[in-house]
Design a protein around this motif. Structure first.
Motif, PDB file in Angstrom:
ATOM      1  N   ARG A 173      -9.141  -1.117 -27.695  1.00 53.91           N
ATOM      2  CA  ARG A 173      -7.916  -1.918 -27.856  1.00 53.91           C
ATOM      3  C   ARG A 173      -6.966  -1.686 -26.686  1.00 53.91           C
ATOM      4  O   ARG A 173      -6.296  -2.614 -26.228  1.00 53.91           O
ATOM      5  N   GLU A 174      -6.861  -0.430 -26.262  1.00 52.34           N
ATOM      6  CA  GLU A 174      -5.990  -0.088 -25.132  1.00 52.34           C
ATOM      7  C   GLU A 174      -6.852   0.266 -23.926  1.00 52.34           C
ATOM      8  O   GLU A 174      -7.429   1.351 -23.879  1.00 52.34           O
ATOM      9  N   VAL A 175      -6.944  -0.645 -22.994  1.00 50.49           N
ATOM     10  CA  VAL A 175      -7.670  -0.352 -21.757  1.00 50.49           C
ATOM     11  C   VAL A 175      -6.655   0.149 -20.743  1.00 50.49           C
ATOM     12  O   VAL A 175      -5.719  -0.557 -20.399  1.00 50.49           O
ATOM     13  N   HIS A 176      -6.837   1.390 -20.280  1.00 46.56           N
ATOM     14  CA  HIS A 176      -5.868   1.919 -19.294  1.00 46.56           C
ATOM     15  C   HIS A 176      -6.385   1.779 -17.865  1.00 46.56           C
ATOM     16  O   HIS A 176      -5.613   1.870 -16.908  1.00 46.56           O
ATOM     17  N   GLY A 177      -7.670   1.544 -17.728  1.00 50.00           N
ATOM     18  CA  GLY A 177      -8.217   1.319 -16.386  1.00 50.00           C
ATOM     19  C   GLY A 177      -9.583   0.660 -16.506  1.00 50.00           C
ATOM     20  O   GLY A 177     -10.372   1.012 -17.382  1.00 50.00           O
ATOM     21  N   ILE A 178      -9.822  -0.341 -15.653  1.00 49.49           N
ATOM     22  CA  ILE A 178     -11.129  -1.013 -15.615  1.00 49.49           C
ATOM     23  C   ILE A 178     -11.921  -0.401 -14.466  1.00 49.49           C
ATOM     24  O   ILE A 178     -11.428  -0.351 -13.330  1.00 49.49           O
ATOM     25  N   GLY A 179     -13.119   0.049 -14.761  1.00 51.84           N
ATOM     26  CA  GLY A 179     -13.988   0.576 -13.713  1.00 51.84           C
ATOM     27  C   GLY A 179     -15.070  -0.430 -13.370  1.00 51.84           C
ATOM     28  O   GLY A 179     -15.667  -1.031 -14.273  1.00 51.84           O
ATOM     29  N   ILE A 180     -15.276  -0.649 -12.094  1.00 49.53           N
ATOM     30  CA  ILE A 180     -16.317  -1.581 -11.652  1.00 49.53           C
ATOM     31  C   ILE A 180     -17.237  -0.834 -10.695  1.00 49.53           C
ATOM     32  O   ILE A 180     -16.774  -0.252  -9.708  1.00 49.53           O
ATOM     33  N   ILE A 181     -18.531  -0.858 -10.996  1.00 48.20           N
ATOM     34  CA  ILE A 181     -19.524  -0.267 -10.097  1.00 48.20           C
ATOM     35  C   ILE A 181     -20.254  -1.433  -9.441  1.00 48.20           C
ATOM     36  O   ILE A 181     -20.940  -2.203 -10.115  1.00 48.20           O
ATOM     37  N   GLY A 182     -20.046  -1.550  -8.129  1.00 56.36           N
ATOM     38  CA  GLY A 182     -20.590  -2.705  -7.405  1.00 56.36           C
ATOM     39  C   GLY A 182     -19.451  -3.591  -6.947  1.00 56.36           C
ATOM     40  O   GLY A 182     -18.385  -3.635  -7.581  1.00 56.36           O
ATOM     41  N   THR A 183     -19.671  -4.299  -5.831  1.00 58.84           N
ATOM     42  CA  THR A 183     -18.613  -5.177  -5.304  1.00 58.84           C
ATOM     43  C   THR A 183     -19.164  -6.540  -4.903  1.00 58.84           C
ATOM     44  O   THR A 183     -18.521  -7.283  -4.162  1.00 58.84           O
ATOM     45  N   THR A 198      -8.458  -8.462 -21.787  1.00 56.80           N
ATOM     46  CA  THR A 198      -7.588  -7.290 -21.673  1.00 56.80           C
ATOM     47  C   THR A 198      -6.412  -7.634 -20.759  1.00 56.80           C
ATOM     48  O   THR A 198      -6.544  -8.436 -19.828  1.00 56.80           O
ATOM     49  N   ALA A 199      -5.281  -7.000 -21.050  1.00 61.98           N
ATOM     50  CA  ALA A 199      -4.099  -7.177 -20.191  1.00 61.98           C
ATOM     51  C   ALA A 199      -4.124  -6.215 -19.009  1.00 61.98           C
ATOM     52  O   ALA A 199      -3.314  -6.334 -18.086  1.00 61.98           O
ATOM     53  N   CYS A 200      -5.044  -5.258 -19.050  1.00 63.93           N
ATOM     54  CA  CYS A 200      -5.117  -4.257 -17.973  1.00 63.93           C
ATOM     55  C   CYS A 200      -5.474  -4.924 -16.651  1.00 63.93           C
ATOM     56  O   CYS A 200      -6.397  -5.741 -16.587  1.00 63.93           O
ATOM     57  N   ARG A 201      -4.734  -4.569 -15.596  1.00 67.99           N
ATOM     58  CA  ARG A 201      -5.033  -5.102 -14.264  1.00 67.99           C
ATOM     59  C   ARG A 201      -5.288  -3.989 -13.244  1.00 67.99           C
ATOM     60  O   ARG A 201      -5.384  -4.251 -12.052  1.00 67.99           O
TER      61      ARG A 201
END
Lengths: 331, 331
Positions: free
Chosen positions: B141-151, B166-169
């Motif tokens: 429910r609370e995303v404090h950080g989005i992690g992305i592996i790969g670009t 999610t509202a997390c940016r």
């Protein structure tokens, strides 16, 4: 020179060339197609072709079926994805039953290079070519009568493509769906055949020693007791699960059983019924590509009573090769 | 009205409509596509979709691979055959790695009705949509950080498609191929994200509780010890045999393991590695379509330490549905 020219065209990464059926038929070169399908069978039996599993769909409520067959001949410029379908209620809509197309992709870049909107025509022709190749190596030296079971498009094409492998023009035909045979004799006489329409398959078998079965039957149409010693039979109808044209006892009685694909024919095709009935062993099966590669005959011409069978289920390498025969540059 | 109109067009049996990539992108409606892909997953998990085996090719000498995925959603007007490829040496030729097209056929007549020359774009988007659907039911429910592996393209699309769930940016990214990450942060900032590029996947995992892995890796990039309790991970890279992004121990540690296809993920995908290592049991697997059909959440929101996994290998029903979303009439 040819490969370089071809590569340049592909590497531009341009638009897919769309081929209409008319363009395909206009460009089609029968001898070239036969040669390339033969080379395809040989490559297949040498394990030089990637042939992923066939995809099948059924549309029972409208009597439809569809298959996706794909192949890549190692070293070729392109690989092929072929979609072909039979929707047997289409006549009620004024449409043909068979449809289909082939897409060719560059084997160097993955880019699509050609869409052949052949409407299933190339599938029909490559099946007839397989029948011709089988008859070339398996038909008796002296054919006194050609028997045809079925009178549809495929039956007609099989007969046409036999013209180059036998001088016999006496044709005996029986059609399991009574109302379908009406124009067959007239149409085939244009191609130089003398056609006699029979009331039974038994009567056809009595007058023929080269028989082709080309129907969508799901039960045996030809009994072993009716088949004369020394006959060759090519069966092309059993191209999927549940289909059958021959009494499995004929397969058991045959001295030579040639298949287009051991893998496919063991799962379905005429051979599968004989295998599961214990009438033949898998080790007896010989692939058409192996016979063609050997360059000789597939039957023992010194044995006048030998029965031979060719069970053709249709292999994707045929589609890849016939499409390539139309599209690729002639050097 | 819609079905009748559509049927009339198909029953004319006319030419295939060719869609260019530009036309597809112009007509594309994201909400409609998401809704239809969701419906597709639900139908798939209810066994209402014909999905024949995937066809795979490998072109090792040029670093190429290709797959053919086909699907028919029972009751739909059309069925789809999708060909997509990745040729990883194409950059040397100045061409994109990914290619592809989708052909739609009438499920009533078998006639081809549309060729979508999307160049693989729809495959990329439907994969991002699957990531969005997975995050909708599984992300904390609370995303404090989005992690992305790969670009790469898929990493970018996954991030874009997370905006609605999610509202997390705040984004933390690591790219296993060092030279590839250069423009990611700048490009994604245009979409409103604050991107921090990390030196290691470990450091990304420390700052994120919603992680997406989107690489073509063949070895685990993310270790279990690095993943914080309460994290959701969507893995989209392992779309074929030999591919892997996650330490199987993460899958074993997860309280919920959602897969797009139990059949596919048991054979390859992240789940297959955990299954063969005995870290999970097949009965623990839940299909995304089953979670979506239930209409609720896929994770236990009362359990702050629960790890959840979505293993997405790509199912042909996504291709059929996204293509239909572009082509079919909006009623």
């Amino acid at each position: 020179m040819r490969a370089q020219h071809h590569a340049e065209k592909i590497h531009r990464g341009g638009q897919v060339k769309i081929w209409t059926r008319e363009e395909i038929e206009a460009r089609f070169d029968m001898e070239r197609a036969v040669r390339m399908v033969e080379e395809g069978f040989i490559a297949y039996s040498r394990k030089k072709v990637q042939v992923p599993p066939i995809q099948n769909f059924r549309f029972d409520s409208v009597g439809g079926e569809c298959c996706v067959k794909s192949a890549y001949v190692q070293g070729a410029e392109t690989f092929a994805v072929k979609v072909s379908s039979g929707f047997y209620n289409n006549a009620e809509l004024g449409l043909s039953s068979n449809s289909g197309l082939i897409v060719l992709f560059s084997a160097r870049t993955g880019k699509p290079v050609a869409l052949l909107q052949d409407e299933g025509w190339l599938t029909s022709v490559r099946t007839a070519i397989a029948g011709q190749l089988a008859a070339r190596v398996l038909a008796p030296r002296e054919v006194h009568g050609i028997g045809i079971i079925g009178t549809g498009l495929q039956a007609r094409l099989q007969l046409e493509y036999l013209k180059t492998v036998t001088a016999c023009r006496d044709v005996h035909v029986w059609e399991p769906v009574a109302q379908l045979h009406t124009r067959f004799a007239a149409d085939m006489s244009v191609h130089g055949f003398n056609v006699r329409v029979h009331e039974t398959a038994e009567s056809v078998a009595a007058d023929a020693n080269l028989i082709v079965t080309a129907t969508p039957s799901r039960e045996a149409l030809l009994r072993s007791a009716w088949v004369r010693d020394g006959t060759h039979i090519t069966a092309v109808g059993a191209d999927g699960p549940g289909k059958q044209e021959l009494d499995p006892a004929i397969v058991g009685r045959a001295g030579v059983v040639v298949v287009d694909s051991i893998e496919q024919c063991s799962k379905y095709g005429e051979v599968s019924h004989a295998l599961s009935a214990g009438l033949i062993q898998a080790r007896q099966l010989i692939e058409l590509g192996s016979v063609l590669a050997a360059g000789g005959r597939g039957r023992d011409d010194s044995n006048a009573t030998q029965i031979t069978i060719a069970d053709l289920t249709g292999v994707a390498v045929q589609d890849a090769q016939i499409a390539d025969s139309v599209v690729s540059e002639v050097s």
